[in-house]
Design a protein around this motif. Structure first.
Motif, PDB file in Angstrom:
ATOM      1  N   ILE A  43      45.757  54.520  -6.498  1.00  0.00           N
ATOM      2  CA  ILE A  43      46.904  54.223  -6.760  1.00  0.00           C
ATOM      3  C   ILE A  43      47.908  55.416  -7.171  1.00  0.00           C
ATOM      4  O   ILE A  43      47.464  56.144  -7.941  1.00  0.00           O
ATOM      5  N   TYR A  76      47.594  45.752 -10.861  1.00  0.00           N
ATOM      6  CA  TYR A  76      46.998  45.808  -9.904  1.00  0.00           C
ATOM      7  C   TYR A  76      45.742  46.551  -9.980  1.00  0.00           C
ATOM      8  O   TYR A  76      44.539  46.193  -9.360  1.00  0.00           O
ATOM      9  N   SER A 127      38.843  49.749  -7.287  1.00  0.00           N
ATOM     10  CA  SER A 127      38.528  50.705  -6.336  1.00  0.00           C
ATOM     11  C   SER A 127      39.500  51.279  -5.521  1.00  0.00           C
ATOM     12  O   SER A 127      39.625  52.144  -4.853  1.00  0.00           O
ATOM     13  N   SER A 128      40.978  50.821  -5.893  1.00  0.00           N
ATOM     14  CA  SER A 128      41.972  51.217  -5.461  1.00  0.00           C
ATOM     15  C   SER A 128      42.320  52.536  -5.759  1.00  0.00           C
ATOM     16  O   SER A 128      42.432  52.803  -6.921  1.00  0.00           O
ATOM     17  N   ASP A 168      48.617  51.397   2.366  1.00  0.00           N
ATOM     18  CA  ASP A 168      48.209  50.064   2.411  1.00  0.00           C
ATOM     19  C   ASP A 168      49.196  49.146   1.799  1.00  0.00           C
ATOM     20  O   ASP A 168      49.339  48.086   2.555  1.00  0.00           O
ATOM     21  N   GLN A 194      41.646  59.080  -8.784  1.00  0.00           N
ATOM     22  CA  GLN A 194      42.235  57.924  -7.929  1.00  0.00           C
ATOM     23  C   GLN A 194      43.536  57.483  -8.549  1.00  0.00           C
ATOM     24  O   GLN A 194      44.314  56.832  -7.668  1.00  0.00           O
ATOM     25  N   SER A 202      41.965  45.417  -9.038  1.00  0.00           N
ATOM     26  CA  SER A 202      41.362  46.312  -7.730  1.00  0.00           C
ATOM     27  C   SER A 202      41.038  47.585  -8.295  1.00  0.00           C
ATOM     28  O   SER A 202      41.590  48.660  -7.891  1.00  0.00           O
ATOM     29  N   ALA A 234      43.398  46.556  -1.163  1.00  0.00           N
ATOM     30  CA  ALA A 234      44.130  47.729  -0.839  1.00  0.00           C
ATOM     31  C   ALA A 234      43.474  48.886  -1.058  1.00  0.00           C
ATOM     32  O   ALA A 234      43.283  49.416  -2.290  1.00  0.00           O
ATOM     33  N   GLN A 235      43.339  49.900  -0.243  1.00  0.00           N
ATOM     34  CA  GLN A 235      42.738  51.146  -0.473  1.00  0.00           C
ATOM     35  C   GLN A 235      43.579  52.122  -1.015  1.00  0.00           C
ATOM     36  O   GLN A 235      43.520  52.604  -2.069  1.00  0.00           O
ATOM     37  N   GLU A 236      44.805  52.531  -0.422  1.00  0.00           N
ATOM     38  CA  GLU A 236      45.943  53.270  -0.871  1.00  0.00           C
ATOM     39  C   GLU A 236      47.267  52.571  -1.107  1.00  0.00           C
ATOM     40  O   GLU A 236      47.933  51.813  -0.490  1.00  0.00           O
ATOM     41  N   VAL A 237      47.549  52.719  -2.608  1.00  0.00           N
ATOM     42  CA  VAL A 237      48.604  52.044  -3.137  1.00  0.00           C
ATOM     43  C   VAL A 237      49.594  52.767  -3.755  1.00  0.00           C
ATOM     44  O   VAL A 237      49.379  53.783  -4.359  1.00  0.00           O
TER      45      VAL A 237
END
Length: 384
Positions: free
Chosen positions: A267, A258, A264-265, A311, A293, A262, A241-244
């Motif tokens: 958050i 998470y 690359s997410s 997302d 990020q 993940s 998921a890109q945007e969490v």
């Protein structure tokens, strides 16, 4: 004749020896059955009215744990400071000042902010968390002038022997009233005890996920992983998921796990508790490092987030607000998650089995599936 299922609205007009005001909880709800003040607030109003100095415009009171402004209202014209862990309560105070057309030099601070040595007196509602109460009393004792008067009130059952011992440790001349309307009022003077903030931070290891978790006082699951979060961690969505958002993040454990799954997410951890968000920020830095990020935010659910902007929302919603048991916060979280999720986005949440969340979720989301369950909790996947 009103339908028997129609909720009965709680009174909104507070009348006391200290004055009269319209008071509503925040965010305002139609037919809200919960009142914005209680008998302990009314007893404190009597104590305020008995002190002529307390209503002078130059007076500098400190008000702690005032949920919606009931304790603030008599001091609105003073140089008043309120200390509250809850962002929602802070917004409620401002909303009720506006509702009553009161101009105020109100200063709102979080529990971590330094206190002014010019405070004339302290007015306190007992918080639900005893660890938070101890922290507050220790902070008052370490940062205010010795002898500063303090007046506290709560339901009688909350003045346990342990709570009385805390006041005796940090105050002198402690006097507790007889029971009035199932409440008590405590009056005392603050004694000086050196304040060591680090003493009130806890730390424990979540070995199965390789995490070290630090907590300020009063933060949910301060000493161990709660069993609802444990079940959700066993059934997190796939990486990617890109945007969490970790909504109602508490110590941040859902988003932390998470993030490791993940990397690359992007958050964002969100909570209405200043202490929770501060704890979460420490845990992000400790376990993930400082990265652009990863962000934290204090908010009323997701009120400050753009629609269709994320997302995935992870959520372990509360079903209480201080001493009141209520589902409306969780339902607000669900509505906000629906709004901020992109088409095809998911909210993954854990809830107590006995709470009636399934049908409200079905009305909001395109698809609701039960992912896992045990004797006490259920995990839902809600697709937008």
């Amino acid at each position: 004749m009103a339908n028997s299922t129609t909720p009965t609205s709680a009174p909104t007009l507070l009348m006391s020896p200290a004055g009269r005001w319209q008071l509503r909880r925040f965010p305002q709800r139609t037919n809200d059955p919960l009142q914005a003040w209680d008998a302990a607030d009314e007893l404190l109003h009597i104590a305020i009215a008995e002190q002529a100095a307390a209503v002078a415009s130059s007076y500098q009171p400190l008000v702690l744990n005032d949920q919606w402004g009931a304790l603030l209202m008599p001091f609105a014209h003073c140089q008043v400071t309120t200390m509250n862990d809850s962002f929602v309560s802070q917004q409620g105070q401002l909303a009720n000042l506006k509702l009553n057309q009161l101009d105020s030099a109100l200063k709102q601070i979080s529990p971590l902010a330094p206190l002014s040595a010019n405070i004339d007196s302290v007015w306190l509602k007992l918080p639900k968390s005893q660890s938070l109460l101890e922290y507050q009393l220790a902070k008052l004792s370490g940062e205010l002038n010795p002898g500063t008067p303090i007046v506290a009130a709560a339901k009688s059952k909350l003045f346990t022997p342990a709570v009385r011992e805390l006041f005796s440790r940090y105050c002198e001349d402690v006097d507790i009233s007889l029971i009035q309307r199932k409440c008590r009022v405590l009056k005392a003077r603050i004694r000086h005890v050196p304040f060591v903030p680090e003493k009130y931070m806890s730390e424990w290891q979540l070995a199965e996920h390789g995490l070290t978790l630090q907590h300020h006082v009063g933060v949910f699951a301060r000493n161990q992983l709660d069993i609802g979060a444990r079940l959700l961690l066993e059934h997190l969505p796939a990486a990617g998921a890109q945007e969490v958002i970790d909504l109602g993040c508490g110590n941040g454990v859902l988003g932390l796990v998470y993030a490791k799954r993940s990397p690359s997410s992007a958050i964002t951890w969100v909570d209405e508790s200043h202490l929770a968000v501060a704890s979460c920020a420490s845990n992000i830095e400790l376990n993930l490092g400082v990265k652009e990020q990863y962000q934290t935010r204090v908010d009323d659910c997701l009120s400050q987030f753009a629609s269709a902007s994320v997302d995935l929302v992870l959520c372990n919603p509360p079903f209480h607000q201080e001493h009141a048991i209520t589902e409306h916060i969780a339902r607000q979280m669900f509505r906000d998650a629906k709004r901020v999720l992109r088409k095809g986005g998911e909210m993954r949440l854990v809830a107590n089995r006995h709470l009636p969340y399934y049908h409200p979720l079905k009305r909001l989301f395109k698809q609701v599936n039960q992912v896992a369950s045990n004797a006490k909790f259920v995990v839902y996947s809600c697709l937008n």
